[in-house]
Design a protein around this motif. Structure first.
Motif, PDB file in Angstrom:
ATOM      1  N   LEU A  25       0.836  -1.191   0.000  1.00 39.46           N
ATOM      2  CA  LEU A  25       0.000   0.000   0.000  1.00 39.46           C
ATOM      3  C   LEU A  25       0.872   1.242   0.000  1.00 39.46           C
ATOM      4  O   LEU A  25       1.739   1.414   0.850  1.00 39.46           O
ATOM      5  CB  LEU A  25      -0.914  -0.017   1.227  1.00 39.46           C
ATOM      6  N   LEU A  37      -1.032  -5.231   2.729  1.00 43.94           N
ATOM      7  CA  LEU A  37      -2.348  -5.832   2.936  1.00 43.94           C
ATOM      8  C   LEU A  37      -2.311  -7.216   2.307  1.00 43.94           C
ATOM      9  O   LEU A  37      -1.924  -7.366   1.146  1.00 43.94           O
ATOM     10  CB  LEU A  37      -3.429  -4.973   2.285  1.00 43.94           C
ATOM     11  N   CYS A  52      -3.188  -6.618   7.809  1.00 42.55           N
ATOM     12  CA  CYS A  52      -2.436  -5.427   7.416  1.00 42.55           C
ATOM     13  C   CYS A  52      -1.210  -5.369   8.322  1.00 42.55           C
ATOM     14  O   CYS A  52      -1.332  -5.411   9.555  1.00 42.55           O
ATOM     15  CB  CYS A  52      -3.286  -4.176   7.573  1.00 42.55           C
ATOM     16  N   THR A  55      -7.591  -3.384  -2.787  1.00 44.01           N
ATOM     17  CA  THR A  55      -7.164  -2.029  -3.094  1.00 44.01           C
ATOM     18  C   THR A  55      -7.333  -1.195  -1.832  1.00 44.01           C
ATOM     19  O   THR A  55      -7.897  -1.659  -0.840  1.00 44.01           O
ATOM     20  CB  THR A  55      -7.968  -1.426  -4.271  1.00 44.01           C
ATOM     21  N   GLY A  56      -6.823   0.022  -1.819  1.00 41.55           N
ATOM     22  CA  GLY A  56      -6.957   0.841  -0.631  1.00 41.55           C
ATOM     23  C   GLY A  56      -6.304   2.191  -0.771  1.00 41.55           C
ATOM     24  O   GLY A  56      -5.600   2.457  -1.747  1.00 41.55           O
ATOM     25  N   SER A 108      -9.531   0.528   3.237  1.00 42.66           N
ATOM     26  CA  SER A 108      -9.130  -0.542   2.321  1.00 42.66           C
ATOM     27  C   SER A 108     -10.392  -1.257   1.874  1.00 42.66           C
ATOM     28  O   SER A 108     -11.390  -1.285   2.587  1.00 42.66           O
ATOM     29  CB  SER A 108      -8.167  -1.519   2.989  1.00 42.66           C
TER      30      SER A 108
END
Length: 374
Positions: A59, A91, A118, A138-139, A144
């Motif tokens: 991320l 993540l 995470c 995704t985030g 997230s």
């Protein structure tokens, strides 16, 4: 993180999905992040199947800070691995059967679910249990998002709390993308696209549309993302399209219509160019025209030379007018000015042969973000 891999042989992982870790791969290769269209009429984009191993996503830092908690963001499986001195924020979704060292059938993977974690530098910051295997991650710095094989969409705050109950927008999800602020784009296998804002505290659906109109038989979904300014962008092997809510239509940014234009190029952006400020060039660089030229530049040059001069001139003018109109459509003012200069110069050179000088379209007005769903 890293380069995207296909989720299974004969199929492909959609853009916005994290790369499978430790999964067997086979069959003919597809473009990174691609999702092939399903042959059956009921689906537009084929969703990925649960991988045998883990999904992992580095991320990236975001433009938005969240109350002292480490910000994060990224585009699906294409995270860049940026982070603080302790290492990147990661993540990861691990199937239950992988955690206990077993291997289950596809049916059991759907039922067994997965563990979402995470972590940073090997230290787990938060974890959660999901009832179905994750296929998309995704985030960004505020939240997230996890898409699962059963079609559910799960949202988590930066601290790992569930932002809301599981959402269902389509039978299956084909792509997810979070921007660097508080927006999330989801694309279903049925072509249904939704764009949310103000996540995770005050989620609002700003846009709902369908991408089925831009897909051709045998097409491949390369990516789905959000342009600066909030417009959805979809890249297919047949072209690049952005949705304009005020027109209720997809605007073609790149396709194979101007393959005889001398102004089409596959050259990369200049080293000093900022991708966020060159949104049209960035979108078109990996479009169908750019890929065709870069794959076989000699053939492209031969095709250009074989065109009659009069037809080549008309195609070139049409391409320049398209570039200006496309820049206006997505609010790329600087790129519009660059293409307008080239257009004016071309008209000046061809003045003696051009029966009618066509004025360029008006320049786009400077605006921070077009209104969507208002």
């Amino acid at each position: 993180g890293g380069a995207a891999k296909r989720a299974r042989a004969g199929g492909a992982k959609p853009a916005g999905a994290a790369a499978p870790s430790g999964c067997a791969d086979g069959g003919p290769s597809e473009p990174d992040g691609a999702t092939r269209l399903r042959p059956r009429a009921s689906a537009v984009f084929e969703p990925p199947l649960p991988p045998d191993g883990c999904l992992a996503l580095d991320l990236q830092p975001s433009a938005v800070e969240v109350g002292g908690f480490c910000g994060f963001g990224g585009f699906g499986g294409f995270g860049g691995g940026f982070g603080d001195e302790a290492g990147p924020l990661v993540l990861e979704a691990t199937p239950y059967h992988s955690a206990v060292g077993g291997r289950a059938t596809d049916g059991r993977r759907l039922a067994d679910g997965c563990t979402l974690r995470c972590s940073r530098g090997g230290e787990v910051l938060w974890s959660a249990a999901l009832p179905s295997m994750a296929t998309l991650l995704t985030g960004n710095s505020a939240f997230s998002a996890v898409g699962c094989a059963d079609g559910s969409l799960h949202l988590f705050t930066a601290a790992g709390r569930r932002a809301m109950p599981a959402l269902r927008t389509s039978a299956e999800l084909a792509a997810l993308h979070a921007d660097s602020e508080t927006s999330l784009l989801s694309l279903g296998s049925d072509g249904e696209l939704r764009l949310w804002a103000n996540l995770p505290s005050q989620p609002t659906c700003r846009l709902c549309c369908n991408a089925g109109a831009i897909a051709r038989p045998g097409d491949v979904l390369l990516s789905a993302s959000i342009l600066r300014g909030g417009l959805p962008l979809i890249r297919l092997t047949s072209g690049v399209y952005a949705y304009r809510p005020d027109l209720s239509a997809w605007v073609t940014l790149d396709d194979d219509a101007f393959r005889g234009s001398e102004y089409r190029s596959s050259l990369p952006l200049a080293p000093h160019a900022v991708p966020g400020l060159r949104i049209l060039a960035s979108a078109q660089q990996q479009g169908v025209g750019g890929r065709r030229v870069s794959a076989n530049p000699a053939a492209a040059a031969l095709e250009l030379a074989s065109l009659p001069a009069d037809r080549q001139r008309l195609i070139a003018l049409g391409h320049l007018e398209h570039q200006m109109a496309a820049a206006v459509a997505i609010g790329a003012a600087e790129e519009y000015r660059e293409w307008a200069k080239i257009y004016a110069h071309t008209l000046a050179k061809q003045a003696t042969r051009t029966p009618c000088l066509r004025p360029p379209p008006p320049a786009p007005r400077a605006r921070a973000r077009p209104a969507i769903g208002s």
